[in-house]
Design an enzyme around this catalytic site. Structure first.
Site, PDB file in Angstrom:
ATOM      1  N   ALA A  19      -0.772  -2.710   2.466  1.00 39.18           N
ATOM      2  CA  ALA A  19      -1.283  -3.143   3.758  1.00 39.18           C
ATOM      3  C   ALA A  19      -0.204  -3.218   4.827  1.00 39.18           C
ATOM      4  O   ALA A  19      -0.520  -3.327   6.016  1.00 39.18           O
ATOM      5  CB  ALA A  19      -1.952  -4.511   3.611  1.00 39.18           C
ATOM      6  N   SER A  21       3.078  -1.250   4.335  1.00 41.03           N
ATOM      7  CA  SER A  21       4.001  -0.113   4.255  1.00 41.03           C
ATOM      8  C   SER A  21       3.424   0.957   3.345  1.00 41.03           C
ATOM      9  O   SER A  21       2.491   0.721   2.580  1.00 41.03           O
ATOM     10  CB  SER A  21       5.370  -0.560   3.732  1.00 41.03           C
ATOM     11  N   GLY A  22       4.017   2.141   3.432  1.00 43.40           N
ATOM     12  CA  GLY A  22       3.649   3.243   2.557  1.00 43.40           C
ATOM     13  C   GLY A  22       4.898   3.874   1.992  1.00 43.40           C
ATOM     14  O   GLY A  22       5.962   3.860   2.629  1.00 43.40           O
ATOM     15  N   ARG A  23       4.778   4.441   0.794  1.00 42.87           N
ATOM     16  CA  ARG A  23       5.933   5.044   0.125  1.00 42.87           C
ATOM     17  C   ARG A  23       5.509   6.331  -0.570  1.00 42.87           C
ATOM     18  O   ARG A  23       4.371   6.438  -1.032  1.00 42.87           O
ATOM     19  CB  ARG A  23       6.513   4.098  -0.940  1.00 42.87           C
ATOM     20  N   GLY A  86      -7.987  -1.535  -0.576  1.00 44.96           N
ATOM     21  CA  GLY A  86      -9.419  -1.332  -0.739  1.00 44.96           C
ATOM     22  C   GLY A  86     -10.222  -1.621   0.513  1.00 44.96           C
ATOM     23  O   GLY A  86      -9.692  -2.005   1.548  1.00 44.96           O
ATOM     24  N   HIS A 244      -7.809   2.711  -5.632  1.00 50.49           N
ATOM     25  CA  HIS A 244      -7.499   1.340  -5.221  1.00 50.49           C
ATOM     26  C   HIS A 244      -6.156   0.955  -5.801  1.00 50.49           C
ATOM     27  O   HIS A 244      -5.946   1.038  -7.014  1.00 50.49           O
ATOM     28  CB  HIS A 244      -8.589   0.376  -5.704  1.00 50.49           C
ATOM     29  N   ASP A 245      -5.239   0.517  -4.941  1.00 47.22           N
ATOM     30  CA  ASP A 245      -3.877   0.243  -5.406  1.00 47.22           C
ATOM     31  C   ASP A 245      -3.833  -0.838  -6.484  1.00 47.22           C
ATOM     32  O   ASP A 245      -2.967  -0.816  -7.361  1.00 47.22           O
ATOM     33  CB  ASP A 245      -2.947  -0.106  -4.242  1.00 47.22           C
ATOM     34  N   THR A 267       0.869  -8.503  -0.478  1.00 51.63           N
ATOM     35  CA  THR A 267       0.216  -9.232   0.614  1.00 51.63           C
ATOM     36  C   THR A 267      -0.929 -10.079   0.060  1.00 51.63           C
ATOM     37  O   THR A 267      -1.154 -11.208   0.481  1.00 51.63           O
ATOM     38  CB  THR A 267      -0.305  -8.245   1.674  1.00 51.63           C
TER      39      THR A 267
END
Length: 495
Positions: A19, A21-23, A86, A244-245, A267
């Protein structure tokens, strides 16, 4: 020059969105261990525009292409998988273009529509069908909000895709809904694992916008030529991992037994256990516990609890006030503060929206007749200890529902960097905590790709590989009697 992945080993690319950051991670499997290397990282910042909180989708897609480009410059990638948070989604026109940038789940559009929707279908029936925790941010209530407030958007929609499926579509041109992310919508029938005609019909939502549901580990297709143009390489296959992470993170829990408790801590804190089938009962409904679909058709019986959001948002508020604390400094301040003074309900609605969280915590404590935390350290201590007690409360609820006692708590995700929280969780729950791996959702993404390609036989073998690949920190509970003594005080102030 960055070190290249070892030639001859299987290399896959995991694009992992949280929610905030992205990697992009390259995962290299040598037949017994997985090594990961971060090839790209970027922030994930929502945008407030005309009173609506949006995700910056176009920039996020650009970052995906940058992650793929950097990976392809380093090595030969055999497949790509994407996992995200999600419930959120995008609507597509008939020509495949986005009708509107996806709206953030923390946007206030469901505030009234949530109660209106629950007048259309019995609450108990709603839960019995889906087994999903009733939360205003769930996809079904966001769609109902559109129906009430901006029906023209639904009228013009040909397709709805959840976030990982939306990214997959723009990469491959294929429209599919992966099962784990579908289970976050609260439109999936828990037993049949198909879209619930009863719920969709009762709320008057357009069923035609939903796409076929596919299992985790299904190959979606190849990167489109238009995406590959800048790479100068052959198209790579895209695999629908656990979109879904949370479910990707659970796939990476290095448990050595079938019955285990996990906390995917970021988060949010997703606290639960893995079951063979949905568990839908009066108790699970009373506790608002959700049944989400994990890899291999497993059910993850879990509760969405507030996690590091309270710390992250408090830090942002102090930064707005010109006080630039690091997370390490905030943790140190908490350690110095007097314990067991004040408590909050971390899941209180007023603490779940952006803004002055420290001020709201002070107001919460004042309104409940507790000492008001005034210093940074006392506010942080209040947050930390309340989160640890929330874990204990959730553990008790899950154990009551399943009739099992879980001897160890596995905590995975970025939250394990916060050793203070891990230690307090062990103390509050009276159970040993095993913390690791940190990048669990990316690792779960990687192992699902490896299972899909046949390089790893099954999820049990994947968890053994992960346990052999990454160290696990262990925290033994301390001062159990002291924590037991103050738990009742927390329960009294937890709404």
């Amino acid at each position: 020059m960055r070190e290249r992945m070892i030639s001859g080993n299987k290399v896959v690319l995991a694009l992992d969105f949280g929610a905030s950051s992205g990697r992009a991670f390259l995962g290299c499997f040598d037949g017994s261990r997985i090594t990961m290397r971060e090839s790209h990282r970027f922030s994930n910042d929502p945008v407030m525009l005309n009173g609506v909180l949006y995700w910056d989708f176009y920039r996020l897609f650009f970052e995906i292409t940058q992650g793929i480009l950097k990976a392809q410059q380093d090595t030969s990638v055999s497949s790509i998988g994407i996992d995200t948070w999600g419930v959120d989604f995008g609507l597509l026109r008939k020509d495949g273009s986005l009708i509107e940038t996806p709206v953030h789940y923390r946007d206030g559009r469901t505030e009234t529509s949530f109660s209106h929707a629950l007048q259309k279908i019995n609450v108990e029936r709603f839960y019995r069908i889906t087994g999903v925790q009733l939360m205003p941010l769930n996809t079904v209530f966001q769609l109902y909000a559109l129906k009430e407030q901006r029906p023209y958007l639904l009228d013009g929609a040909e397709t709805m895709l959840c976030m990982p499926d939306l990214f997959n579509y723009f990469l491959t041109g294929e429209k599919r809904t992966e099962r784990s992310i579908a289970s976050t919508t609260q439109m999936l029938d828990a037993d049949s694992q198909t879209w619930s005609e009863e719920i969709i019909g009762a709320l008057g939502l357009p069923a035609h916008i939903l796409t076929p549901i596919i299992p985790s580990g299904t190959e979606i297709g190849l990167l489109k030529p238009s995406v590959c143009e800048s790479f100068g390489k052959t198209a790579v296959k895209v695999t629908a991992v656990c979109g879904h992470d949370t479910q990707s993170a659970v796939a990476a829990v290095p448990a050595d037994c079938d019955d285990f408790i996990f906390v995917s801590c970021g988060t949010w804190s997703l606290f639960g256990t893995e079951l063979n089938a949905p568990l839908i009962s009066a108790d699970s409904m009373r506790f608002n516990i959700t049944n989400e679909t994990g890899f291999g058709g497993k059910t993850n019986f879990l509760k969405n609890c507030t996690g590091l959001w309270l710390i992250q948002e408090s830090r942002r508020q102090w930064q707005r006030e010109g006080k630039n604390y690091s997370f390490a400094e905030l943790e140190a301040e908490a350690r110095k503060a007097k314990p067991f003074v004040s408590f909050i309900d971390p899941d209180a609605p007023e603490l779940g929206v952006p803004g002055d969280i420290p001020g709201r915590i002070r107001a919460y404590c004042k309104n409940t007749g507790q000492p008001v935390p005034e210093t940074v350290g006392s506010i942080m201590q209040c947050i930390y200890q309340s989160l640890a007690f929330l874990y204990r409360k959730t553990l008790e609820e899950i154990e009551l529902c399943t009739g099992k006692r879980y001897p160890v708590i596995h905590i995975v995700g970025g939250g394990i960097k916060d050793t203070h929280l891990c230690r307090l969780a062990a103390n509050a729950c009276g159970r040993p905590v095993k913390a690791g791996p940190t990048e669990a959702s990316a690792l779960g993404n990687i192992v699902v790709q490896l299972i899909a390609s046949g390089d790893v036989r099954n999820i049990k073998e994947a968890r053994k590989v992960i346990a052999a690949s990454y160290p696990i920190a262990e925290y033994e509970p301390e001062d159990i009697g002291l924590w037991d003594e103050h738990y009742s005080a927390f329960r009294a102030f937890c709404r």
